[in-house]
Design a protein around this motif. Structure first.
Motif, mmCIF file in Angstrom:
data_model
loop_
_atom_site.group_PDB
_atom_site.id
_atom_site.type_symbol
_atom_site.label_atom_id
_atom_site.label_comp_id
_atom_site.label_asym_id
_atom_site.label_seq_id
_atom_site.Cartn_x
_atom_site.Cartn_y
_atom_site.Cartn_z
ATOM 1 N N ARG A 5 0.843 -1.188 0.000
ATOM 2 C CA ARG A 5 0.000 0.000 0.000
ATOM 3 C C ARG A 5 0.880 1.240 0.000
ATOM 4 N NH1 ARG A 5 -3.182 -1.414 5.219
ATOM 5 N NH2 ARG A 5 -1.119 -2.210 5.653
ATOM 6 N N ARG A 6 0.281 2.327 -0.313
ATOM 7 C CA ARG A 6 0.981 3.604 -0.405
ATOM 8 C C ARG A 6 1.348 4.110 0.993
ATOM 9 N NH1 ARG A 6 -2.229 8.589 -2.963
ATOM 10 N NH2 ARG A 6 -1.396 10.121 -1.551
ATOM 11 N N LEU A 7 2.513 4.697 1.113
ATOM 12 C CA LEU A 7 2.944 5.365 2.336
ATOM 13 C C LEU A 7 2.934 6.863 2.057
ATOM 14 C CD1 LEU A 7 4.187 5.079 5.233
ATOM 15 C CD2 LEU A 7 6.402 5.311 4.111
ATOM 16 N N SER A 8 2.164 7.591 2.834
ATOM 17 C CA SER A 8 2.081 9.042 2.660
ATOM 18 C C SER A 8 2.753 9.724 3.836
ATOM 19 C CB SER A 8 0.620 9.489 2.586
ATOM 20 O OG SER A 8 -0.016 8.910 1.475
ATOM 21 N N ILE A 9 3.270 10.911 3.580
ATOM 22 C CA ILE A 9 3.926 11.697 4.622
ATOM 23 C C ILE A 9 3.314 13.094 4.619
ATOM 24 C CG2 ILE A 9 5.806 12.340 3.063
ATOM 25 C CD1 ILE A 9 7.702 12.268 5.516
ATOM 26 N N ILE A 10 3.105 13.611 5.802
ATOM 27 C CA ILE A 10 2.654 14.990 5.963
ATOM 28 C C ILE A 10 3.695 15.658 6.847
ATOM 29 C CG2 ILE A 10 1.153 14.329 7.890
ATOM 30 C CD1 ILE A 10 -0.682 16.668 7.121
ATOM 31 N N LEU A 23 3.706 9.844 9.284
ATOM 32 C CA LEU A 23 3.552 8.880 8.206
ATOM 33 C C LEU A 23 2.191 8.197 8.324
ATOM 34 C CD1 LEU A 23 7.055 7.175 8.414
ATOM 35 C CD2 LEU A 23 6.337 8.990 6.868
ATOM 36 N N VAL A 24 1.599 7.926 7.179
ATOM 37 C CA VAL A 24 0.289 7.279 7.142
ATOM 38 C C VAL A 24 0.297 6.239 6.031
ATOM 39 C CG1 VAL A 24 -2.185 7.645 6.798
ATOM 40 C CG2 VAL A 24 -0.827 9.416 7.898
#
Length: 146
Positions: A5-10, A23-24
């Protein structure tokens, strides 16, 4: 190897001073965004110093739920400044993302999203040490955060 799955960062970057990020797994949602902004608003209020967050016009940045919090955040000392549309080059964090990908993660393969998350965490830490600025990872109150 299965496709992960995709790892997103804010993140919130204060050049030469600090980088706060979270990280999400999957995409960053309103809940995660609001949580990180609440933390920033609380710190602005605690220290009695105005904070200005410069950001793009992403949908979570301008959704109705977030707009309803703007006046609360401003009262606490947190202000939101939106960049003009389609001007990501004006946002210093975009360059940080590029360097993280190009300098810290380039050429690596990861077995799963957890291995990727650890590589991102280590990459952010290494960039902070080289740039002599602090890094802090926010752990979101969500099952999909890392």
């Amino acid at each position: 190897m299965r496709r992960g799955r995709r790892l997103s960062i804010i993140g919130l970057l204060q050049p030469l001073i600090s980088f706060v990020y979270g990280l999400v797994i999957g995409g960053v949602n309103r809940k995660s965004y609001i949580q990180i902004m609440e933390i920033e608003a609380q710190e602005a209020e605690k220290f009695g110093r105005i904070r200005v967050i410069v950001q793009d016009n992403g949908s979570i940045h301008r959704c109705q739920e977030v707009q309803q919090l703007w006046s609360k955040w401003e009262y606490m000392g947190l202000y939101i400044f939106f960049l003009p549309k389609y001007c990501s080059e004006m946002n210093p964090i975009e360059l940080e993302w590029q360097h993280l990908k190009k300098d810290e993660l380039s050429g690596q393969m990861f077995d799963d999203e957890l291995d990727l998350a650890y590589a991102v965490i280590n990459g952010v830490k290494a960039r902070g040490e080289r740039g002599k600025h602090s890094t802090e990872r926010i752990k979101f109150n969500s099952y999909s955060s890392v």
